[in-house]
Enzyme design. Sequence first.
Site, PDB file in Angstrom:
ATOM      1  N   TYR A  10       0.900  -1.249   0.122  1.00  0.00           N
ATOM      2  CA  TYR A  10       0.018   0.043   0.043  1.00  0.00           C
ATOM      3  C   TYR A  10       0.879   1.237   0.107  1.00  0.00           C
ATOM      4  O   TYR A  10       0.407   2.220  -0.652  1.00  0.00           O
ATOM      5  CB  TYR A  10      -0.836  -0.076   1.267  1.00  0.00           C
ATOM      6  CG  TYR A  10      -1.999  -0.931   1.485  1.00  0.00           C
ATOM      7  CD1 TYR A  10      -2.024  -1.749   2.340  1.00  0.00           C
ATOM      8  CD2 TYR A  10      -2.876  -0.904   0.555  1.00  0.00           C
ATOM      9  CE1 TYR A  10      -3.141  -2.825   2.677  1.00  0.00           C
ATOM     10  CE2 TYR A  10      -4.161  -1.814   0.757  1.00  0.00           C
ATOM     11  CZ  TYR A  10      -3.850  -2.809   1.675  1.00  0.00           C
ATOM     12  OH  TYR A  10      -5.082  -3.517   1.834  1.00  0.00           O
ATOM     13  N   ALA A  56      -5.736  -1.462  -3.254  1.00  0.00           N
ATOM     14  CA  ALA A  56      -4.328  -0.692  -3.210  1.00  0.00           C
ATOM     15  C   ALA A  56      -4.346   0.039  -4.883  1.00  0.00           C
ATOM     16  O   ALA A  56      -3.584   1.038  -4.796  1.00  0.00           O
ATOM     17  CB  ALA A  56      -3.164  -1.435  -2.895  1.00  0.00           C
ATOM     18  N   SER A  82      -2.266  -6.692  -6.664  1.00  0.00           N
ATOM     19  CA  SER A  82      -2.176  -5.510  -5.546  1.00  0.00           C
ATOM     20  C   SER A  82      -2.736  -6.036  -4.197  1.00  0.00           C
ATOM     21  O   SER A  82      -3.291  -6.943  -4.132  1.00  0.00           O
ATOM     22  CB  SER A  82      -3.266  -4.321  -6.128  1.00  0.00           C
ATOM     23  OG  SER A  82      -4.508  -4.763  -5.851  1.00  0.00           O
ATOM     24  N   ASP A  83      -2.103  -5.068  -3.372  1.00  0.00           N
ATOM     25  CA  ASP A  83      -2.756  -5.446  -1.770  1.00  0.00           C
ATOM     26  C   ASP A  83      -4.394  -4.938  -1.999  1.00  0.00           C
ATOM     27  O   ASP A  83      -4.929  -4.242  -3.093  1.00  0.00           O
ATOM     28  CB  ASP A  83      -2.289  -4.784  -0.866  1.00  0.00           C
ATOM     29  CG  ASP A  83      -2.375  -5.201   0.457  1.00  0.00           C
ATOM     30  OD1 ASP A  83      -1.567  -5.025   1.597  1.00  0.00           O
ATOM     31  OD2 ASP A  83      -3.561  -5.923   0.606  1.00  0.00           O
ATOM     32  N   ALA A  84      -5.247  -5.388  -0.991  1.00  0.00           N
ATOM     33  CA  ALA A  84      -6.502  -5.247  -1.250  1.00  0.00           C
ATOM     34  C   ALA A  84      -6.936  -3.519  -1.419  1.00  0.00           C
ATOM     35  O   ALA A  84      -6.693  -2.855  -0.589  1.00  0.00           O
ATOM     36  CB  ALA A  84      -7.303  -5.575  -0.029  1.00  0.00           C
TER      37      ALA A  84
END
Length: 695
Positions: A187, A222, A218-220
């Site tokens: 993030y 992000a 991606s991160d959640a």
Amino acid sequence: MVEAAVAAGGAGSVLFVKEPGLANRLQRLAVEESRLGIPLMFGFDVIHGLRTVFPVPVALAASWDPETIERSQAVAAREARAAGIQWTFAPMVDVTRDARWGRIIEGAGEDPYLGSAVAAAQVRGFQGDLGPDRVLAGPKHLAGYGASQGGRDYDEAEISDSELRNVYLPPFRAAVDAGAGTVMSAYMDLNGVPASGNRWLLTEVLRDELGFDGFVVSDANAVKSLETQHFAASPTDAAVRAVSAGLDMEMCMFDPAFRTLPQAVADGLVDEEVIDRAVRRVLAAKFRLGLFEQPYVDEGAADALLGAPAHRAAAREAAERSVVLLKNDGALPLEASALGSIAVIGQLADSKRDTLGPWVFDHVTDDAVTVLEGVRSRVGDDVRVVHAPGAGIPGRMFPSMFDRMDPTVEHTPDDHDDEAEIARAVALAEASDLALVVVGERQNQVGENASRATLDLPGRQLEQLQRIAATGTPVVLVVMSGRPLDLRWADEELPAIVQAWYPGTSGGDAVAAVLFGDVSPAGRLPFTWPRHVGHVPMHYAHLRTFDPEQQGRRYWEEPSTPLYPFGHGLGYATFAYSGLRLDRERIRVGEQVQVRVDVTNESGRDADEVVQLYVHQRHGRASRPVRELKGFRRIRLAAGETRTVGFDLGPDELRYWSASDRDWVQDATTVDVWVGGDSTADLATAFTVTEGADR
Ligand code: GLC
């Protein structure tokens, strides 16, 4: 909503599905109803087990035992795959030197060398040959998340190129070299550019330098947060810049920014080839997993596998090998026959949910064995074991989605009367032969979104401990935490301190086995244990700095030395090191030197020791850390046994990334070598590295 999206071909992977029947229902929609019939991939946070919960990752790292770590994650993979999960968002490989940061619990601590060995072992465990009982590993969070300013989660990280390559990237390189199929981007802003939209990071570093050929997720949320971070001007801008930077898949809980990409291609904002590249990478992973041949999960397999006795036995062994004995003046191991009664004190001693630790979603809380239960079953009817919860542990000061996501979070009851409960605990301890006091943090006070501004024991746990000690009843302290806590008083005043971490499903049995000497503890700290939060960030591999007396590194109030050093851990055996020797005193740049040392178990019992090797170069084109871990081996020695342990030191261990050269270099220099049981080892030798002239 998910079903509709899947049937319309609007989702290629789904997260948080851990029920085989649901997985198959969604898979049927994808394979039999969507336009292209491409199978879904199911991903989930299987961080330290699924139904059988293993010790938290930082505890697994504390075992300094790659085989145990690999075995643990292979069990986690087996259970996950049986539940319909084919991809885990793990291992978390973020190096960190900041105990305030809650996610210290999810990684392997402060050291790139240990972190690399742990990362590779986890990838091997999760993926193996990517057979039907394995899952895709997803090392995260690329990169530098553990250096977030102030230890505040998601905060920006300013990291120099050399620090990034010498400290934060090595575990990612190790995970990639071990064959990790995917990587998750972080993030936070890395040097002012959000990691999930950072082309230099996701393409030039990850692919060109590290040679990664899988897909980046991606991160959640992000990608959408690129707009929140005021980096992107719109969801389209966020999607175009992320996919162009090398981010192949958007993990998103709602309304994905990637939905704007078809129009962005039509508008000429991004080439179709860029989208095709991302799609190819994701499809390649699905092929590697065999999803095109067998997209469905056997719905009958999970029940027999999840929580199987063999898995719980593996979790117990991993917990026994992770416990770190921080202090022992002889009070341990306990002798049950010498005890009439034990007072087990503390809310955490009897909290099944906290024993499991954070990042568990498929647990059966009742399956967890608490420290209280472990002690009771270990001593049987011979000893009266009583319990008092004692001091309350204050909950969060702010609402968190993580507590909303986990209805099993344990809290101090609202009607808890602190003073009365503390008084009751003190009285119980006073009336007992031994007080086994369990202190620490609740499992939701560490992990994501759980940074702390202090390392104090939450609530009045310290006051309670002091009042119990004042009764004169002998005290053994057990700490349940994922970060180092302020133990200055306990280290001064108590005879024995055990770091139990959050030991997982079989945790209480493992802690009892250590306390009563069935197991000689050999866990070692994967991070430096600071004396005080004011010393943080702190780590052992610091530079020597200009200071002839080496006194400048102190504070006005106290020295800046750690309470316990990196690599520290005691056991019930004593080991002697001797005969440290090299096969050569001089080598040329690029050559190897062999190090040998003899280790003797001087005790009367078989036990493990973690042999550690540290190096330091005395001069070169850059100042280098006073010590760096460059070799370790956990060995079992029979009582009285002596074994020769060997390490090779060569360019892989001695080179570093030089900012001035903007490249990996190895200096002609003199290298000090220490070998021993922790980072303060004093058995030393040295060798010379020449540029290649005469030897
Ligand atoms: C979280 C975490 C990440 C996790 C993901 C999915 O925000 O940062 O580690 O894998 O979302 O739960």
